[in-house]
Design a protein around this motif. Sequence first.
Motif, PDB file in Angstrom:
ATOM      1  N   ASP A   1       0.841  -1.196   0.000  1.00  0.00           N
ATOM      2  CA  ASP A   1       0.000   0.000   0.000  1.00  0.00           C
ATOM      3  C   ASP A   1       0.880   1.252   0.000  1.00  0.00           C
ATOM      4  OD1 ASP A   1      -2.192  -1.634   0.118  1.00  0.00           O
ATOM      5  OD2 ASP A   1      -2.667  -1.227   2.216  1.00  0.00           O
ATOM      6  N   TRP A   2       0.388   2.309  -0.654  1.00  0.00           N
ATOM      7  CA  TRP A   2       1.130   3.569  -0.710  1.00  0.00           C
ATOM      8  C   TRP A   2       0.156   4.704  -0.420  1.00  0.00           C
ATOM      9  CZ3 TRP A   2       3.575   6.130  -5.678  1.00  0.00           C
ATOM     10  CH2 TRP A   2       4.434   7.164  -5.291  1.00  0.00           C
ATOM     11  N   THR A   3       0.373   5.381   0.699  1.00  0.00           N
ATOM     12  CA  THR A   3      -0.494   6.488   1.095  1.00  0.00           C
ATOM     13  C   THR A   3       0.163   7.819   0.748  1.00  0.00           C
ATOM     14  OG1 THR A   3      -1.478   5.210   2.908  1.00  0.00           O
ATOM     15  CG2 THR A   3      -1.703   7.602   3.005  1.00  0.00           C
ATOM     16  N   ILE A   4      -0.555   8.637  -0.021  1.00  0.00           N
ATOM     17  CA  ILE A   4      -0.102   9.977  -0.389  1.00  0.00           C
ATOM     18  C   ILE A   4      -1.207  10.938   0.039  1.00  0.00           C
ATOM     19  CG2 ILE A   4       0.651  11.499  -2.244  1.00  0.00           C
ATOM     20  CD1 ILE A   4       1.375   9.018  -3.858  1.00  0.00           C
TER      21      ILE A   4
ATOM     22  N   ASP B   1      -4.302  12.030   1.701  1.00  0.00           N
ATOM     23  CA  ASP B   1      -5.448  11.271   2.207  1.00  0.00           C
ATOM     24  C   ASP B   1      -5.859  10.146   1.264  1.00  0.00           C
ATOM     25  OD1 ASP B   1      -6.399  12.772   0.134  1.00  0.00           O
ATOM     26  OD2 ASP B   1      -8.046  13.708   1.240  1.00  0.00           O
ATOM     27  N   LYS B   2      -4.999   9.847   0.285  1.00  0.00           N
ATOM     28  CA  LYS B   2      -5.290   8.795  -0.679  1.00  0.00           C
ATOM     29  C   LYS B   2      -4.340   7.617  -0.495  1.00  0.00           C
ATOM     30  CE  LYS B   2      -6.644   6.713  -4.540  1.00  0.00           C
ATOM     31  NZ  LYS B   2      -7.948   6.043  -4.667  1.00  0.00           N
ATOM     32  N   THR B   3      -4.896   6.403  -0.377  1.00  0.00           N
ATOM     33  CA  THR B   3      -4.083   5.192  -0.280  1.00  0.00           C
ATOM     34  C   THR B   3      -4.263   4.359  -1.541  1.00  0.00           C
ATOM     35  OG1 THR B   3      -4.181   5.097   2.136  1.00  0.00           O
ATOM     36  CG2 THR B   3      -3.659   3.049   0.984  1.00  0.00           C
ATOM     37  N   TYR B   4      -3.164   4.147  -2.241  1.00  0.00           N
ATOM     38  CA  TYR B   4      -3.173   3.276  -3.417  1.00  0.00           C
ATOM     39  C   TYR B   4      -2.887   1.857  -2.945  1.00  0.00           C
ATOM     40  CZ  TYR B   4      -2.917   7.679  -5.959  1.00  0.00           C
ATOM     41  OH  TYR B   4      -3.176   8.933  -6.448  1.00  0.00           O
ATOM     42  N   LYS B   5      -3.734   0.937  -3.352  1.00  0.00           N
ATOM     43  CA  LYS B   5      -3.683  -0.412  -2.799  1.00  0.00           C
ATOM     44  C   LYS B   5      -2.538  -1.251  -3.372  1.00  0.00           C
ATOM     45  CE  LYS B   5      -8.605  -0.824  -1.662  1.00  0.00           C
ATOM     46  NZ  LYS B   5      -9.834  -1.636  -1.857  1.00  0.00           N
ATOM     47  N   GLN B   6      -2.049  -2.136  -2.532  1.00  0.00           N
ATOM     48  CA  GLN B   6      -1.056  -3.121  -2.934  1.00  0.00           C
ATOM     49  C   GLN B   6      -1.516  -3.842  -4.198  1.00  0.00           C
ATOM     50  OE1 GLN B   6      -0.887  -6.752  -0.541  1.00  0.00           O
ATOM     51  NE2 GLN B   6       1.327  -6.492  -0.369  1.00  0.00           N
TER      52      GLN B   6
ATOM     53  N   GLU C   1      -5.162   5.294 -11.464  1.00  0.00           N
ATOM     54  CA  GLU C   1      -5.196   3.847 -11.241  1.00  0.00           C
ATOM     55  C   GLU C   1      -5.569   3.150 -12.550  1.00  0.00           C
ATOM     56  OE1 GLU C   1      -6.511   3.431  -6.590  1.00  0.00           O
ATOM     57  OE2 GLU C   1      -8.009   4.185  -8.002  1.00  0.00           O
TER      58      GLU C   1
END
Length: 704
Positions: free
Chosen positions: A309-312, A314-319, A339
């Motif tokens: 997971d990568w949080t930038i 308030d947005k978390t991009y999922k694994q 995405e």
Amino acid sequence: MNKRLISSLVIGSVASIGVMAQSMAKETKSTQNVDDPYIWLEDVGGEKALEWVEKQNDKSLSYLKSKPLYKELYEKNLEVYNSDERIPYVGQMGDYFYNFWRDDENPRGLWRRTTLEEYKKESPKWEIILNLDDLAEKEGENWVYKGSNCLYPTFDRCLINLSRGGADATVVREFDIESKSFVKDGFQLPEAKSNLSWIDKDTVYVGTDFGDGSMTDSGYPRVTKLWKRGEPLEKAQTIFEGNKTDVSVGAYVSHDGDEKYKIVYQGLDFYSREYYLVTDKGLVKLDRPIDSSISGIIKGQLLLELKSDWTIGDKTYKQASLLSIDIDDFVAGKKSFTEVLVPDAHTSIAGVSSTKDHVLITTLKDVSSELYRYTFKDGKWTNEKVDMPELGTLSVTGTSDEHNNFFINYQNFLTPSSLYYFDDAKDSASVLKSLPAFFDASPYKVEQKFAKAEDGTQVPYFLVMAKDTKLNGKNPTLLYGYGGFEVSLRPSYSATIGIDWLEQGGVYALANIRGGGEYGPAWHQAALKKNRHIAFTDFITVAEDLIERKVTDKKHLGIRGGSNGGLLVGTVATMRPDLYEAVVCQVPLLDMKRFNQLLAGASWMGEYGNPDNEDEWNYIKSYSPYHNVHKDVDYPKIFFTTSTRDDRVHPAHARKMVAKMMEQGHDLLYYENTEGGHGGAANNEQSAKLNALIYTYLVDQLMD
């Protein structure tokens, strides 16, 4: 886009073995003060060690070759491997389609090319570019072709990799395609684990053994230099230096239409990398999770695949997501990602490639392939599914950034490979070439089962067996596994399995255990380092499920694995020796105390941990096969195989395990091919022989 990517009992060429032994010695740490009575077997080309190898080979080959089945299987295997009916898979460079081909007349192989019009014919005419058999005879070397890197976009000059006997270390030479000859005073490197990448016709990036500590502890280049034509290698300009503890350092050029991106990578461990973009102002570090991977650049969009997971903000991009961003914006510090694909719990991304205008994404859905074509237009990604047969394995090949046509290979356990050609003008794929059926598949069926692991996880596996198989618990069954490095085991057609095993009355099982990549990075990471035991217990769970379903029983169950899979079967054989009657352990890791001291072993500490760290050794030693084999335990009659020329996984792993077990009084078999590298075989004859030996052993052990 980025363009990266049986043997004689007589010890072969003394010079070849000697060169390889010297190279391997550089990558093997000192053995002084090591408490190991079999440490002398780490001397790859040592006289004493090779005498021991020959003695074990004589014993095992005499036993297995005495079985009538061996000759039958060997002859059938060789006929398949040398068959002209195999599909000549191609890669496109410019207007030509290139192929490397081995057969009975050319055991070392031919590098050749043809046109698309000619390739579509049943019997295309090929232009021979390089004959490896002629080259080896002329130079008195045991050359094995290890691929080429050709100059984009003209593809008239290539850097050809030649291996002695199949080792990973190669000699590199510049080759002129049109004159079909090596370039006098061109770019060339002596034997080493090198990397070279074209910048332009007169300039390359080079990483090799420059001396003076220029290699990492893993035996790969630590330094990348810019090397100009005609310049002595020692005068090449250093671009980047990594650390001794890194896995490897290198540089390459990625092409996106007329744009050229120069990229330096620093492999921190097997799964973590730093990337730097080469600019006029120097190197610019790309700000991204170090475990993410760059999947290419197309239409100005950088493709980034996440492993966590990568949080930038308030947005978390999922694994496991595939993201894209304008590369100029990214270099400028922006993080406005799109995405492209976010896989669900049953899906993983198996491959990403591209054509002129599209990104091709192969996915696995419960271990069966699907293919999608993505297009970036007006700031958005759209996709469409490519219509292909289901319940099998798809592989995209032969792509080019000059047009949108490409090849797709389809296969499953009972369906021979078919090569489809996707014609963009027709917007559809059609069969261009098909592999003949090397065995009659009509009596067999394929089923997918799920075994429930100790923690409740459903572990999938495939069964290939006769339609009339009786579930009486007596069927000879071979279970294959790997379970590491995010490698997915997918349904594939194997004439060898069909002829050597199914036709003999066997059942074949393929386990998709954790540690692999069948369900994405989370599936892999579940069995990393201190959780390594999960891969082993998953495999045991599948074995027990086969018994519970009455497919087989302990006396008729065999297991097989190679490399990391060799560690897998070696470990479960010591954990549960009562569960199997046969074990085929190929080119394995077994001494997990010294694996990081041998050849490329240090690069795998991201997978297994560091045995020199006491806390990590405490869990590694709990399963290390070499440290968990005991005199007073009954083990199945294990068949170990390896290769003297394997400079990736040191042959001492298998050698020392065998010596220790023999001294303890255990019955076993051992075969070490003196060629072949990590694949265990250097040509068709060696492959035919090795598999005939293995299946003769399995039939002998498992069939009443």
